[in-house]
Enzyme design. Structure first.
Site, PDB file in Angstrom:
ATOM      1  CG  ASP A   1      47.465  37.775  92.224  1.00 49.15           C
ATOM      2  OD1 ASP A   1      47.827  38.753  92.913  1.00 49.15           O
ATOM      3  OD2 ASP A   1      48.116  36.714  92.134  1.00 49.15           O
TER       4      ASP A   1
ATOM      5  CG  ASP B   1      53.814  39.065  91.746  1.00 48.39           C
ATOM      6  OD1 ASP B   1      54.121  39.336  90.572  1.00 48.39           O
ATOM      7  OD2 ASP B   1      54.033  39.834  92.693  1.00 48.39           O
TER       8      ASP B   1
END
Length: 183
Positions: free
Chosen positions: A12, A14
């Protein structure tokens, strides 16, 4: 598993690689965690391909453009050269019903078209429950980091990931250790 299959770290963006910024849309607002380069370097040295998978509903909401997001990815590549093999993103709103928005596995399936993935030795790493669910849904091993939304996510786990770590570097150190034990 064939000899050509690749270990992949699906990560991922952020809250995992970058500090969480609500709807990050400008390169000037991007802050890479201080441990990110070291963690990615360790994964690369251990033979992992690195694929960033990121929900970017800010595009669907009209808050920023695909080009704005690509500028951030380009800057990440400049600051961490030859670390990230590819970026996959979902621009859709949470209720769009698309195949790509995490926890759906469309972005991961897109990576499968690029190269053969060694599922048994590949990981989904993120700071949210939906990242972990994506890993479960794709048949990957999972690591939850406590950066970004991770501290809150730990309190609400229905299914336990393989690893819960303070940050990406701590998760990678455990992944590499696990990888060495299974070789």
């Amino acid at each position: 598993m064939s000899a050509n299959s690749q270990k992949v770290a699906f990560i991922d963006r952020d809250g995992t690689l970058l500090e969480e910024v609500n709807f990050l849309s400008r390169v000037d607002d991007m802050v890479i965690f201080p441990f990110t380069s070291a963690a990615l370097s360790m994964l690369k040295k251990a033979g992992f391909r690195i694929v960033v998978v990121t929900n970017q509903s800010g595009i669907g909401r009209g808050l920023f453009t695909t080009e704005d997001m690509r500028s951030i990815h380009k800057k990440m590549d400049e600051l961490m050269p030859e670390m990230i093999d590819m970026f996959h993103f979902c621009p859709h709103l949470p209720d769009a019903g698309c195949r790509c928005r995490k926890p759906n596995v469309g972005m991961i399936e897109d990576a499968y078209r690029e190269f053969e993935v060694d599922l048994a030795n590949s990981w989904m790493i993120g700071d949210k429950l939906l990242d972990i669910e994506t890993g479960f849904n794709a048949g990957l091993r999972t690591a939850l980091v406590k950066t970004g939304y991770g501290k809150r996510s730990v309190e609400h786990l229905d299914r336990i990931p393989d690893i819960i770590a303070d940050d990406l570097l701590a998760a990678v150190m455990q992944i590499i250790g696990t990888d060495l034990r299974t070789s």
